[in-house]
Design an enzyme around this catalytic site. Structure first.
Site, short mmCIF file in Angstrom:
data_model
loop_
_atom_site.label_atom_id
_atom_site.label_comp_id
_atom_site.label_asym_id
_atom_site.label_seq_id
_atom_site.Cartn_x
_atom_site.Cartn_y
_atom_site.Cartn_z
N ASP A 83 51.62 40.73 39.41
CA ASP A 83 50.53 39.60 39.10
C ASP A 83 50.43 38.78 40.36
OD1 ASP A 83 49.27 37.89 37.69
OD2 ASP A 83 50.80 36.71 36.95
N ASN A 266 46.18 37.12 30.35
CA ASN A 266 47.14 36.70 30.85
C ASN A 266 47.92 35.57 29.93
OD1 ASN A 266 46.71 38.53 32.78
ND2 ASN A 266 47.14 37.23 34.42
ZN LIG Z 1 47.04 34.23 37.00
#
Ligand SMILES: [Zn+2]
Length: 349
Positions: A83, A266
């Site tokens: 990420d 997310n």
């Molecule tokens: Zn993010």
């Protein structure tokens, strides 16, 4: 099952018309919570680690915990994703470790704070795409800048300062060849996203829909997409927490996104809140307890419940066995021979 390519997972999601939650992990209990939810709901999963998580857990621990998940749940496709990579080097190190997907967030400079220029973003993202695709690894890029700061990463701000421009999104996707594209539509990282239930003035779903119309086959990614539900905030505050009133992204808006090209969603804050609420409750109501298992077990269960809910709401539930995994080597060949085209289909304005 070996770890699978995120590209395959998202291509399947596009075929099936659903979204896939990407949940952040830092420790064993969070991985167990996600896998428990995946098994319960029969879902493919994306497990992601930020730079902060990699530093906290140490790369080898984290990687082997996720490998353990793939051994314990051989029927569930798992993509392991970096990420918010801040540089080519961060993405390269994740790929060397065995991640099957990386995000190159070139919307910010390497410090992870200062917005970069469009040309800088294109250049570093393209560099990562070339390196990753040669190795069968998926790349997510970002155009526009999200609000907030998480794990020391982010430009701050409300998220409205750098909303993605649809024309730039098209040019970015064409020039970089990314598999997935994170866009900025007013969301922020962290718990404090909106000061009231968001409407179209702060959550720009119209921009998302405009981008999807121009890039109908590009997998869009919504960041900062925790819903920050009131009941989770209340548990934290009931047992001594001091969260200020806040609003996240309503699940219905995420579902609208999923109907318009969003394939990766997310979620981190909701899980953090669930864990913290469960731990606070045990420590507050049973102060004599001191065995970490007494609070880590309810914490893990609370996170599993949230993840299961999201998997069901995003539509990935029931899809774990739709397909067999394609090896990373085959994926690499697909990028090379053009059968996995990354030049996006662009529609006229
Ligand atoms: Zn993010």
């Amino acid at each position: 099952m070996p770890l699978v390519s995120m590209r395959q997972l998202l291509d399947e999601a596009a075929k099936g018309g659903y979204g896939v939650g990407a949940f952040n992990v830092n420790d064993m209990e969070q991985i167990q919570a996600i896998m428990g939810a995946a098994q319960e709901t029969n879902s493919p999963v994306i497990i992601q680690a930020s730079r902060g998580a990699r530093a906290f857990a140490q790369d080898r621990y984290l990687f082997h915990l996720i490998l353990a998940a793939s051994e314990l749940y051989p029927d569930i496709p798992i993509a392991m994703h970096q990420d918010h990579g801040n540089s080519f080097e961060t993405c390269k190190s994740a790929i060397e470790l065995g991640y099957t997907s990386v995000m190159m967030d070139g919307s910010l400079k390497e410090d992870g704070k200062t917005p970069s220029s469009f040309e800088e973003n294109v250049a570093v993202t393209k560099q990562v795409v070339d390196y990753a695709h040669e190795r069968g690894v998926t790349v997510e890029g970002e155009i526009g800048v999200l609000g907030g700061v998480e794990d020391g990463h982010g430009a701050g701000g409300s998220g409205l300062e750098h909303i993605t421009d649809p024309d730039q999104a098209v040019e970015f996707a064409e020039r970089t060849g990314v598999d997935a594209l994170a866009i900025a539509i007013g969301t922020s990282h962290g718990a404090y996203k909106f000061t009231k239930r968001p409407d179209g003035s702060v959550l720009k779903m119209d921009v998302l829909i405009a981008i999807h119309k121009r890039l109908p086959s590009t997998h869009l990614v919504m960041h900062g997409s925790s819903s920050v539900p009131k009941d989770l905030q209340d548990i934290v505050n009931e047992y001594g927490g001091k969260l200020k009133e806040t609003w996240g992204v309503p699940v219905e808006e995420i579902q609208l996104g999923i109907r318009n090209g969003v394939r990766k969603v997310n979620v981190d804050t909701d899980n953090r809140l669930a864990i913290t609420g469960a731990i606070r409750k045990v420590l507050w109501t049973q102060p004599e307890k001191f065995d970490p298992r007494d609070y880590m077990k309810p914490a893990r269960e609370a996170m599993q419940k949230v993840v299961s809910q999201r998997m069901t709401q995003f539509g990935q539930a029931g899809h774990a066995h739709d397909y067999s995994p394609i090896s990373i080597e085959t994926i690499a060949k697909g990028y090379k021979d053009g059968s996995l085209a990354t030049r996006p289909l662009v529609a006229a304005k």
